[in-house]
Motif scaffolding. Structure first.
Motif, PDB file in Angstrom:
ATOM      1  N   PRO A  15       7.020  -5.029  -0.464  1.00  0.00           N
ATOM      2  CA  PRO A  15       7.270  -4.001   0.554  1.00  0.00           C
ATOM      3  C   PRO A  15       6.221  -2.905   0.489  1.00  0.00           C
ATOM      4  CG  PRO A  15       8.804  -3.796  -1.275  1.00  0.00           C
ATOM      5  CD  PRO A  15       8.011  -5.030  -1.539  1.00  0.00           C
ATOM      6  N   GLN A  16       6.064  -2.225   1.632  1.00  0.00           N
ATOM      7  CA  GLN A  16       5.077  -1.117   1.681  1.00  0.00           C
ATOM      8  C   GLN A  16       5.734   0.220   1.986  1.00  0.00           C
ATOM      9  OE1 GLN A  16       3.480  -3.467   4.897  1.00  0.00           O
ATOM     10  NE2 GLN A  16       4.564  -4.739   3.429  1.00  0.00           N
ATOM     11  N   THR A  17       7.003   0.214   2.401  1.00  0.00           N
ATOM     12  CA  THR A  17       7.658   1.494   2.699  1.00  0.00           C
ATOM     13  C   THR A  17       9.065   1.533   2.102  1.00  0.00           C
ATOM     14  OG1 THR A  17       8.750   0.750   4.729  1.00  0.00           O
ATOM     15  CG2 THR A  17       6.491   1.578   4.966  1.00  0.00           C
ATOM     16  N   VAL A  18       9.546   2.753   1.925  1.00  0.00           N
ATOM     17  CA  VAL A  18      10.906   2.958   1.389  1.00  0.00           C
ATOM     18  C   VAL A  18      11.936   2.357   2.349  1.00  0.00           C
ATOM     19  CG1 VAL A  18      12.543   4.707   0.623  1.00  0.00           C
ATOM     20  CG2 VAL A  18      10.113   5.112   0.395  1.00  0.00           C
ATOM     21  N   GLU A  19      11.678   2.516   3.644  1.00  0.00           N
ATOM     22  CA  GLU A  19      12.634   2.001   4.641  1.00  0.00           C
ATOM     23  C   GLU A  19      12.742   0.481   4.520  1.00  0.00           C
ATOM     24  OE1 GLU A  19      10.211   4.276   5.299  1.00  0.00           O
ATOM     25  OE2 GLU A  19      11.680   5.915   5.297  1.00  0.00           O
ATOM     26  N   GLN A  20      11.622  -0.176   4.293  1.00  0.00           N
ATOM     27  CA  GLN A  20      11.682  -1.642   4.118  1.00  0.00           C
ATOM     28  C   GLN A  20      12.553  -1.988   2.910  1.00  0.00           C
ATOM     29  OE1 GLN A  20       7.610  -2.911   3.701  1.00  0.00           O
ATOM     30  NE2 GLN A  20       7.169  -2.723   5.895  1.00  0.00           N
ATOM     31  N   LYS A  25       2.361  -2.503  -3.889  1.00  0.00           N
ATOM     32  CA  LYS A  25       1.798  -1.758  -2.742  1.00  0.00           C
ATOM     33  C   LYS A  25       2.175  -0.275  -2.794  1.00  0.00           C
ATOM     34  CE  LYS A  25      -0.005  -5.443  -1.189  1.00  0.00           C
ATOM     35  NZ  LYS A  25      -1.417  -5.627  -1.557  1.00  0.00           N
ATOM     36  N   PHE A  26       3.082   0.077  -3.666  1.00  0.00           N
ATOM     37  CA  PHE A  26       3.448   1.498  -3.856  1.00  0.00           C
ATOM     38  C   PHE A  26       2.500   2.086  -4.904  1.00  0.00           C
ATOM     39  CE2 PHE A  26       7.515   2.515  -1.714  1.00  0.00           C
ATOM     40  CZ  PHE A  26       7.703   1.303  -1.070  1.00  0.00           C
ATOM     41  N   LYS A  83       0.178   4.781  -4.635  1.00  0.00           N
ATOM     42  CA  LYS A  83      -0.515   6.034  -4.291  1.00  0.00           C
ATOM     43  C   LYS A  83      -0.042   7.222  -5.138  1.00  0.00           C
ATOM     44  CE  LYS A  83      -0.053   4.808   0.332  1.00  0.00           C
ATOM     45  NZ  LYS A  83       0.307   3.542  -0.144  1.00  0.00           N
ATOM     46  N   GLU A  92       3.802   7.227  -6.491  1.00  0.00           N
ATOM     47  CA  GLU A  92       4.571   6.010  -6.237  1.00  0.00           C
ATOM     48  C   GLU A  92       4.606   5.188  -7.537  1.00  0.00           C
ATOM     49  OE1 GLU A  92       3.995   5.438  -1.467  1.00  0.00           O
ATOM     50  OE2 GLU A  92       2.563   4.398  -2.757  1.00  0.00           O
ATOM     51  N   THR A 132      11.342   4.634  -5.890  1.00  0.00           N
ATOM     52  CA  THR A 132      10.268   4.570  -4.891  1.00  0.00           C
ATOM     53  C   THR A 132       9.318   5.779  -4.945  1.00  0.00           C
ATOM     54  OG1 THR A 132      11.952   5.355  -3.358  1.00  0.00           O
ATOM     55  CG2 THR A 132      11.372   3.030  -3.227  1.00  0.00           C
ATOM     56  N   LYS A 133       9.770   6.874  -5.536  1.00  0.00           N
ATOM     57  CA  LYS A 133       8.869   8.020  -5.777  1.00  0.00           C
ATOM     58  C   LYS A 133       9.269   8.664  -7.100  1.00  0.00           C
ATOM     59  CE  LYS A 133       7.835   9.417  -1.025  1.00  0.00           C
ATOM     60  NZ  LYS A 133       8.944   8.877  -0.254  1.00  0.00           N
TER      61      LYS A 133
END
Ligand code: MLT
Ligand code: ZN
Length: 477
Positions: free
Chosen positions: A61-66, A107-108, A110, A124, A221-222
């Motif tokens: 996944p690339q986003t928290v929402e995903q 992908k997290f 950053k 991340e 996620t963060k």
């Protein structure tokens, strides 16, 4: 391969269907999902011995929402989800032992912000530890937790086990730097566990509950980390001993003298010899009579204080009959000594089939632990190479198969490990200081905890993850 505890076989999950696969692909995009067996080889392993378990699908996944949507779906469908950082774990924590979804956090990656006003950073979980350290260093800041695998381990993986490293002795482990976490729960809800403050007395501390929970309660996620000012100077010394026990005795005396080194590492002779062979040259010879070495570092902002600390440490070492102390004079010498120390684990791995234990006792009990490990080895016929974070009382015991028969290895080893862990407990210690319980240590949890306490932990897991989809079969089966 280790047998799985019975409780795991009893838990039932649903098989991944093509409907789920299509749904996952529509969520993350087709470039970020794989059912390729070659990928499974990579994502089914970590650094724990030679264990491998294939997932049914790898999702990146690339986003928290995903992640929220993935967890919600898998929770409703009762499909296991195992979160993975960089796969450098040493207790099988990231192995997808029940198949299902392997959720790779790569992908997290950053660093979202470094706040020099408040000395903190938001990152991340897929960021590599060393990269983070180097980035904050450029601003004169310091993130101390430095596992041996810092060049490849991820900060999220460090959260999973509250990883330590050589600097933990002065600066603490990962836990001590986590201020706040963004977490996705199995229900798909997204929460912040606390506040970005240095103090926190507002109900249960969920942040500290998530640190060390090995991916069994939610997906981080963060991360908001506390940072500290970077010390300006350090000094490093290597101290050889003809008696490993004397080396361990000297460790406690340094702290009693009022000095807290920034690292106080112990290595048996074989550990350093194997590591030199594996990782590179040093400009000194290991004498055959040396049984062990201590690698001692002090740091701070005043060179005079560091010189004085080193003098006191040297005197204590001499009182414990050390051989000639070697001071690293240049940055290159320091780097090569640290490289040798950090590569010990890999060197042992490359040398023989082995089993690594992450024993930890109260610092002053370290000599008793070392003696006990050797006595237990003699009783069951195995040798061990010990090294680790002596200042923390944290001894990595690598039991070596060498020429032992499979029969002796398979029968004697669990008995020997049980005795080693019982010894740890009797010395006020426990069965893991920093590598976690994961898959391979869970059968020993009952040595440390009575049944009602293990049940309490299972009950906590149930509150967060009633369908037990997150990293199933870890910590307590
Ligand atoms: C270490 O201290 O070297 C690490 O914990 C890694 C390991 O034990 O292999
Ligand atoms: Zn370690």
């Amino acid at each position: 391969m280790d047998k799985l505890p019975l409780e795991m076989a009893e838990q039932s999950y649903n098989k991944l269907t093509s409907i789920t696969l299509n749904h996952l692909e529509s969520l993350v995009g087709k470039d970020f999902i794989s059912v390729d067996k070659e990928q499974f080889e990579k994502y089914g392993r970590d650094e724990t011995e030679d264990l491998v378990f294939f997932p049914d699908v790898v999702v990146k996944p690339q986003t928290v929402e995903q992640i929220s949507k993935i967890l919600k779906h898998c929770n409703e469908q009762k499909i296991p989800v195992t979160t993975r950082g960089a796969g450098t774990g040493l207790s099988g924590g990231a192995l997808p032992i029940k198949g299902g979804v392997l959720l790779s956090m790569e992908k997290f990656n950053k660093i979202l912000s470094i706040d020099t006003r408040n000395l903190q950073a938001t990152v991340e979980p897929g960021v590599i530890n060393y990269i983070f350290q180097e980035e904050v260093k450029k601003l004169g800041l310091f993130y101390p937790p430095d596992p041996a695998s810092w060049g490849s381990c991820s900060l999220g993986g460090n959260i999973a086990h509250s990883s330590g490293g050589p600097k933990a002795v002065k600066y603490g482990t990962t836990r001590d730097y986590v201020l706040n976490l963004e977490v996705v729960l199995p229900s798909g809800e997204i929460i912040w566990t606390g506040a970005n403050t240095l103090k926190y007395s507002t109900g249960y501390n969920l942040t500290h509950l998530f640190v060390g929970s090995e991916g069994t309660l939610g997906v981080v996620t963060k991360i908001v980390f506390k940072l500290i000012p970077l010390p300006k100077f350090d000094m490093l010394m290597l101290v050889p001993f003809n008696s490993a026990e004397k080396a361990c005795e000297a460790v406690g005396e340094v702290f009693k003298a009022g000095i807290t080194p920034s690292a106080m590492e112990f290595m048996e002779r074989d550990a350093i010899n194997w590591s030199i062979k594996y990782a590179g040259e040093v400009n000194f010879a290991i004498k055959p009579e040396w049984e062990a070495l201590l690698l001692v570092e002090v740091d701070g902002n005043n060179m005079d204080v560091l010189y004085s600390d080193c003098e006191i440490i040297s005197n204590i070492m001499q009182q414990h009959e050390c051989d000639e102390i070697l001071f690293a004079d240049t940055a290159d010498q320091k780097a090569s000594l640290w490289k040798i120390r950090r590569k010990v684990g890999e060197a042992v791995k490359s040398n023989s089939v082995y089993k690594e234990e992450d024993t930890v006792v109260m610092r002053a009990e370290l000599p008793k632990l070392l003696r006990g490990v050797k006595d237990i080895g003699k009783k069951y016929g195995f040798s061990s190479v010990c090294y680790g974070h002596a200042g923390d009382g944290n001894l990595h015991v690598n039991i070596i198969k060498g020429e032992l028969s499979d029969e002796v290895w398979n029968n004697a080893l669990p008995k020997g490990i049980t005795e080693i862990f019982e010894l740890c407990k009797s010395l006020g210690g426990t069965i893991s200081g920093e590598h976690g319980i994961g898959l391979v240590q869970q059968k020993y949890m009952s040595i440390i905890f009575p049944p009602h306490q293990l049940q309490l932990m299972r009950d906590i897991k149930k509150v967060f993850d009633p369908n037990s989809i997150l990293n199933p079969g870890k910590i307590f089966g």
